[in-house]
Write a protein that holds these residues in place. Structure first.
Motif: not given
Length: 527
Positions: A377-379, A382-385, A410-415, A519-524
């Motif tokens: 999912r998109p994560v 900043g607030p998550w950490l 900073a937004t990534i796609r990760f479980d 990953g390169m495509n794991n985010g915005q």
């Protein structure tokens, strides 16, 4: 190539400019020859006409040069005007010097051939027809003036035939030139495609590839070689800057059939296996160098072994869990029955400690078997950490602050559950080995080459050099009570989420850094 929409190439204009330069030089040479009056007609009128003709040709050559420079009018129009001008000039010069008997008519042939080759065979017969009409007109004029007889038309006729023959030959040669040009263009396209294909293959191969010439200078390399060696590479530099590789190449040149030793790079903490392939029959010439990452080969071999053992370990873990629960329950009952018996208390404590350790190991093995169940999912990091680090500090009872440096975008796609598990393991290991002072743990997020990277730094001692190759292997641990599965599971979870977990060597006294490269495509989309 004519004015009908096919634009001539720059080579056509250069050829026309050279042709005009030749015309200008010929006119200047002719004008300089005016001093030899013995060549000229005996009357002053012939001399004046000669001067005027030469000056006119010089002026026209200059005007043609301006037209060529400005590329106006169209190419074919300029070429035809210049060809007709040359024909008129040469025929007029023949008339001043006595007509066809002067022998100057032969000069028409190279001009016609040059015009035909420059135009790639177009209009050549038209230029030959103009030259033939001019020659026959000059001969008729000589006949009308009484300077030639009716039997003097044989030579002009032969010259007209020669004009058409040269024009036809130029047309054929131009056709061959066009075919050769088209073939060369196609060959050029094929070579360019082949070069792009080779470059693509060179960049995509998993091994590092380098080309070293006979003088031990680096001529070409791919991105994988740059990454494996981890030092700046520049085409043309001497490989003496890489002493380990230079020494291995020197040994191979002396004895190409001898086995090549592994290379241990000091700065990169990598073990490489070089393979040298001569690009010619002489090993002292250019050499193609392949660099195989032994760590990667070990990981691949390990993956093959673990894939075969995966189901077995999962089944064993399930089978062990049930009797382990019974042992743990029996230990608790014995502890209740021990009372004040110190020996019984010690034995039940040993049973409890080891059952909890086995339970933790079974849990890790089962978690490893579920690593491919990913819910990416998109994560927003900043607030998550911030929330994660606060929960980690409270759970682990850490009083000092943990520094967080993270860009807002900073937004990534990760479980999220997987990211929680991996980061918890890294922070817990970092806290175990750091000095436990203020700012001993730092979590930072940076963007590098299109990848978001999360770094976990601590000020503890670096990993021992002999442990680097086994750092991410299962069941490898330096702790007496550790399971040795934490980093291995963390790396496998990252791989399942299209990310990479790696240990980053740091300078002495700079602490320890573990890095997650998403990953390169794991985010915005990156800016």
């Amino acid at each position: 190539m004519s004015g009908r929409g096919v634009f001539p190439s720059e080579a056509h204009w250069r050829s026309l400019a050279l042709f005009n330069g030749f015309r200008l030089l010929a006119a200047l040479a002719l004008f300089a020859s005016i001093s030899w009056r013995a060549w000229l007609a005996r009357s002053g009128e012939g001399y004046d006409a000669f001067v005027g003709l030469a000056l006119t040709d010089v002026v026209l050559s200059v005007l043609f040069g301006i037209g060529i420079y400005r590329r106006r009018p169209a190419f074919q129009i300029q070429l035809s005007v210049q060809a007709v001008t040359d024909i008129v000039f040469l025929v007029a010069l023949m008339h001043l010097l006595g007509g066809i008997k002067s022998g100057l008519g032969i000069l028409l042939l190279p001009y016609l051939a040059a015009a035909g080759l420059i135009s790639r065979g177009r209009m050549t017969l038209f230029h030959a027809a103009i030259a033939s009409l001019a020659l026959l007109g000059e001969q008729l004029l000589q006949l009308w003036l009484g300077l030639a007889g009716t039997d003097d038309f044989f030579v002009p006729a032969l010259l007209c035939v020669a004009c058409f023959a040269v024009a036809w030959l130029a047309h054929r040669l131009a056709g061959f030139a066009r075919e050769s040009e088209a073939l060369a263009l196609q060959r050029g396209v094929d070579l360019e495609n082949l070069g792009q294909l080779n470059a693509r293959i060179l960049q995509d191969v998993s091994d590092g590839v380098m080309v070293v010439d006979a003088h031990d200078q680096l001529r070409q390399f791919n991105a994988q070689a740059q990454r494996l060696i981890d030092v700046p590479l520049v085409a043309g530099q001497a490989i003496g800057a890489l002493p380990v590789l230079a020494q291995a190449l020197k040994v191979w040149r002396r004895d190409p059939v001898a086995p090549t030793a592994l290379l241990q790079l000091e700065g990169a903490y990598k073990t490489l296996r070089p393979r040298f392939v001569p690009l010619g029959p002489d090993p002292q010439g250019s050499v193609l160098v392949y660099l195989e990452d032994m760590d990667r080969l070990r990981r691949e071999a390990q993956q093959l072994k673990l894939a075969a053992l995966g189901r077995l370990t999962a089944n064993l873990a399930h089978e062990i869990r049930n009797p382990l629960g019974a042992i743990s329950h029996a230990g608790q009952l014995l502890k209740e029955e021990a009372g004040d018996n110190l020996l019984m208390q010690k034995l039940t404590r040993i049973i409890g400690d080891n059952t909890r350790r086995l339970e933790r190991m079974v849990k890790d093995v089962l978690e490893l078997n579920r690593r491919d169940r990913v819910d990416m999912r998109p994560v927003v990091l900043g607030p998550w950490l911030s929330a994660f680090v606060e929960a980690f500090r409270q759970t682990e009872q850490i009083a000092v602050a943990i520094i967080i440096v993270c860009p807002d975008d900073a937004t990534i796609r990760f479980d999220p559950g997987h990211l929680h598990q991996v980061l918890w393991n890294l922070l817990r290991n970092g806290w175990r080995y750091c000095s436990k002072r203020q700012d001993s743990l730092v979590v930072s997020v940076v963007l590098d080459d299109g990848h978001w990277q999360l770094n976990v730094d601590n000020d503890g001692p670096p990993v021992a050099r002999d442990a680097l190759t086994q750092l991410f292997e299962p069941f490898f641990t330096t702790e007496s009570k550790g399971t040795g599965l934490g980093l291995y599971i963390a790396r496998e979870i990252c791989a399942a989420n299209a990310a990479r977990l790696e240990y980053v060597p740091q300078p002495p006294d700079a602490g320890v850094r573990f890095r997650i490269v998403f990953g390169m495509n794991n985010g915005q989309e990156t800016p």
